[in-house]
Design a protein around this motif. Sequence first.
Motif, PDB file in Angstrom:
ATOM      1  N   HIS A  43      17.518 -18.615   2.183  1.00  0.00           N
ATOM      2  CA  HIS A  43      18.700 -18.985   2.776  1.00  0.00           C
ATOM      3  C   HIS A  43      18.845 -20.109   3.356  1.00  0.00           C
ATOM      4  O   HIS A  43      17.860 -20.806   3.777  1.00  0.00           O
ATOM      5  CB  HIS A  43      18.620 -17.803   4.159  1.00  0.00           C
TER       6      HIS A  43
ATOM      7  N   ASP B 147      31.265 -31.977   7.877  1.00  0.00           N
ATOM      8  CA  ASP B 147      30.185 -31.433   8.464  1.00  0.00           C
ATOM      9  C   ASP B 147      28.750 -32.159   8.382  1.00  0.00           C
ATOM     10  O   ASP B 147      27.695 -32.131   8.898  1.00  0.00           O
ATOM     11  CB  ASP B 147      29.860 -29.925   7.992  1.00  0.00           C
TER      12      ASP B 147
ATOM     13  N   VAL C 227      26.871 -27.959  10.845  1.00  0.00           N
ATOM     14  CA  VAL C 227      28.302 -27.852  11.400  1.00  0.00           C
ATOM     15  C   VAL C 227      28.609 -29.123  12.127  1.00  0.00           C
ATOM     16  O   VAL C 227      27.478 -29.585  13.208  1.00  0.00           O
ATOM     17  CB  VAL C 227      28.519 -26.774  12.107  1.00  0.00           C
TER      18      VAL C 227
ATOM     19  N   LYS D 265      25.493 -22.684   9.657  1.00  0.00           N
ATOM     20  CA  LYS D 265      25.755 -21.777   8.771  1.00  0.00           C
ATOM     21  C   LYS D 265      24.713 -21.568   8.145  1.00  0.00           C
ATOM     22  O   LYS D 265      24.072 -22.425   7.474  1.00  0.00           O
ATOM     23  CB  LYS D 265      27.319 -22.059   7.935  1.00  0.00           C
ATOM     24  N   SER D 266      24.545 -20.228   7.536  1.00  0.00           N
ATOM     25  CA  SER D 266      23.540 -19.896   6.738  1.00  0.00           C
ATOM     26  C   SER D 266      24.016 -19.248   5.623  1.00  0.00           C
ATOM     27  O   SER D 266      24.965 -18.227   5.657  1.00  0.00           O
ATOM     28  CB  SER D 266      22.459 -18.990   7.353  1.00  0.00           C
ATOM     29  N   ILE D 267      23.535 -19.544   4.227  1.00  0.00           N
ATOM     30  CA  ILE D 267      24.146 -18.881   3.149  1.00  0.00           C
ATOM     31  C   ILE D 267      22.969 -18.413   2.169  1.00  0.00           C
ATOM     32  O   ILE D 267      21.824 -19.331   1.892  1.00  0.00           O
ATOM     33  CB  ILE D 267      24.981 -19.709   2.504  1.00  0.00           C
TER      34      ILE D 267
ATOM     35  N   GLN E 187      23.579 -23.105  15.352  1.00  0.00           N
ATOM     36  CA  GLN E 187      25.171 -23.037  15.151  1.00  0.00           C
ATOM     37  C   GLN E 187      25.413 -23.467  13.617  1.00  0.00           C
ATOM     38  O   GLN E 187      26.481 -23.384  13.089  1.00  0.00           O
ATOM     39  CB  GLN E 187      26.162 -24.016  16.031  1.00  0.00           C
TER      40      GLN E 187
END
Length: 298
Positions: free
Chosen positions: A130, A82, A135, A150-152, A148
């Motif tokens: 966050h 990624d 990606v 990703k959020s963590i 697009q």
Amino acid sequence: MYPQLIREFVDQESLPETYAADTETWFLPLIEELHALIDQSERPLIIGISGAQGTGKSTLAGLMSLLLGEQGYRVARLSLDDFYLSRARRTELAQRAHPLLASRGVPGTHDTAQAIRALAELSQATAADHVALPVFDKSRDDCASEDQFKSIQGPIDVILLEGWFTGAAAQSAAELEVPVNELERNEDRDGRWRHFVNQQLSTEYQPLFARIQFLIMLQAPDFGCVLKWRSKQESKLRARSGEHGEGIMDAAALSRFVQHFERLTRHCLNSLPGRADVAFRLDDKHRIAARLDKSSAN
């Protein structure tokens, strides 16, 4: 608890029944060992997962995330893939350094600074933070747009970083002299490409790999299995994206593509089992045949 989770995971990922058996025999003991390591370490614990294409790195990362999450740990999954450079940046690199660098995969085609920043942000994240993770869209052979990503949410207990040469050291100059395949013989006759790749591995990637605190390797039996296993990955990508995805390869294109990885894959097969904390040796049917621990190897 675990048997039901494993059953659901195997069904969801369309894995063979043998994967559940190998999980019970090989991966569950590792998960139990990691519990103690996570609790003893300053969090987050950064775990690397290395292995040739098609060995099951992403699957193992998914399984570990599921089982560790069940124990209450917050897990972040990252793939070296990624952090590929965009197609435009690889085109520029190919024009500047060597035409073969237009193809993604080898050292020099990733944004290692971005990967290091991502690890730092995840390591520092609190419950109020966050972290956006990039990606790469392989069906288009290009970076996905930021919407697009990703959020963590923090805080993070475990970071899983998987990639086909994760943890590898560079080769010696002598090892670079003889071409390993037709691609190198015909398209890298002066060795400029493989020397560039090796130099990038020895410099840009080592600060990233140095952050890994525990390294797991999935060791293919030989390079001959890699094309077969990589072909299965391409079939799955085609099924998800349709026949006309820009980045999806036919058999001839895939055979040439894998040659870009052959040199470093062979090097990793020989050198990484002794560097990894745990190496799982796979047989030609993709079953785990043995486990090698660094402590027992030394």
